[in-house]
Design an enzyme around this catalytic site. Structure first.
Site, PDB file in Angstrom:
ATOM      1  CG  ASP A  87      -8.124  -3.708  -2.383  1.00 35.97           C
ATOM      2  OD1 ASP A  87      -8.385  -4.607  -2.810  1.00 35.97           O
ATOM      3  OD2 ASP A  87      -8.506  -3.158  -1.335  1.00 35.97           O
ATOM      4  CG  ASP A 112      -2.089  -0.961   1.033  1.00 37.24           C
ATOM      5  OD1 ASP A 112      -2.689  -0.928  -0.280  1.00 37.24           O
ATOM      6  OD2 ASP A 112      -2.516  -1.780   1.930  1.00 37.24           O
TER       7      ASP A 112
END
Length: 400
Positions: A175, A117
């Protein structure tokens, strides 16, 4: 005796009518857009005074308290990023000052290697900081962060590993398409072509392995590291493995449009349009275009809505509208979403909701985490969408 009306008068009357329609449309746009921009600017200003750098507001807990995000939280870059977008939209210098303060507090993330991330964490904060200011002091963190993200790439699999927890052998989540933007950018900025190749390979794998025949997406695909082939497909944060988790569909739409922008690969724009059609034509999409947390949730129409999925979708559709010949339908759909998010149902009242901007988002409902609450990434992509919308409409948000 009938009076003859000159053709000139018909023309003038028509022009006056058209002008009044345009004025009405401009007034309507100015009303909801001005409301959203002023509310967002106010909330961001108050939030920057309320919270401390390094512990950023993430969401609101069921008991009404604020959930804070430390530097190692995957959402920690969204609040500084929102401050930068707020400054860009409003021109308020106080937001620039606060954006810098909250961004620089995330310096330690440059050394993180255990998360995919880094795009969310660094490109939303440091990336916007550099884009807006061109100050080179932000570059070392971005350079290190991109190198650490690339270190998670596996040549055999051809993808960047997402999670380091769980029993999956090599999990890749949809994601992760969003984090590719840091690699595309860093590849060009720091002359690292391997970054772009890794990002493009990852996107190709997700296109091939994450999507069903109807162009809906699984959440997680786990690969065998010896063969490089997918062995597990499931939807970890959706209602069931074969359901369409709303935010996952939004991540994919955004990610493939962004990947097309960075590569020019035709397959990516085709996939973005496939996903857009899935979302826009879904029979269970509500009239206001704010999706339920999962398009296949069993308790529709009583299921929670997800404003974060809507905001991501709106921003992605606005970008997509500029990439294809018939993009007006995507622009119009995004505009409808933004109007809905700007309504009193979703837009927080000034000084409410602990200074978040949007209400009614969903994080991970199967874990009973962040259900029907403000969440910082909903705010970020809402601001980005407002900015993209205004640019496409040639509206100077600083003047409304």
């Amino acid at each position: 005796m009938k009076r003859k009306v000159s053709g000139v008068w018909y023309v003038l009357a028509g022009l006056l009518f058209l002008n009044s329609c345009k004025t009405s449309q401009r007034t309507e746009t100015a009303t909801w857009l001005e409301k959203s921009v002023k509310t967002a600017t106010h909330q961001l200003t108050r939030a920057s005074e309320e919270y401390s750098p390094g512990m950023n507001p993430r969401s609101v807990e069921p008991d009404g308290s604020v959930r804070l995000a430390p530097a190692n939280d995957w959402t920690t870059g969204f609040f500084p990023g929102s401050l930068w977008l707020g400054y860009e939209i409003s021109g308020k210098k106080v937001l620039k000052q606060q954006a810098e303060r909250f961004t620089l507090a995330l310096d330690t993330i440059k050394d993180f290697k255990y998360t995919h991330d880094l795009g969310f964490m660094l490109f939303c904060s440091y990336g916007n900081a550099y884009r807006i200011t061109r100050d080179k002091k932000y570059l070392p963190v971005l350079r290190n962060g991109a190198a650490n993200l690339y270190s998670r790439y596996n040549e055999k699999v051809g993808s960047i590993r997402s999670w380091d927890f769980g029993e999956w052998q090599y999990p890749v989540i949809i994601d992760n398409m969003m984090n590719l933007e840091l690699l595309y950018w860093a590849s060009d900025k720091f002359k690292k072509p391997v970054y772009a190749r890794a990002a493009e390979s990852h996107a190709m794998n997700s296109l091939r392995d994450h999507y069903r025949e109807d162009h809906s997406s699984y959440h997680v695909v786990s690969y065998d590291t010896l063969s490089g082939k997918p062995v597990i497909k499931e939807t970890h944060q959706g209602y069931g493995d074969e359901t369409a988790w709303a935010r996952g569909q939004a991540w994919g739409l955004y990610g493939f449009s962004m990947s097309y922008k960075n590569t020019g690969e035709k397959k990516f724009i085709e996939q973005a349009e496939h996903i857009a059609r899935f979302i826009m034509n879904h029979p269970r999409l509500p009239k206001d275009k704010i999706p339920y947390w999962d398009y296949d949730a069993p308790d529709i129409p009583g299921a929670p809505r997800d404003a974060s999925a809507a905001a991501i979708t709106a921003s992605a559709l606005l970008e997509l509208s500029t990439q294809v010949k018939d993009g007006s339908k995507y622009f119009a759909f995004a505009e409808d979403i933004l109007k809905s998010l700007s309504s009193d149902i979703y837009l927080a009242r000034p000084d409410s909701a602990h200074f978040f901007i949007l209400n009614h988002s969903v994080g991970a409902l199967p874990n009973n985490s962040e259900v029907d609450t403000p969440i910082n990434y909903a705010d970020y992509y809402f601001l980005e969408a407002l900015d993209r919308y205004a640019r496409l409409k040639n509206i100077d948000l600083k003047k409304i």
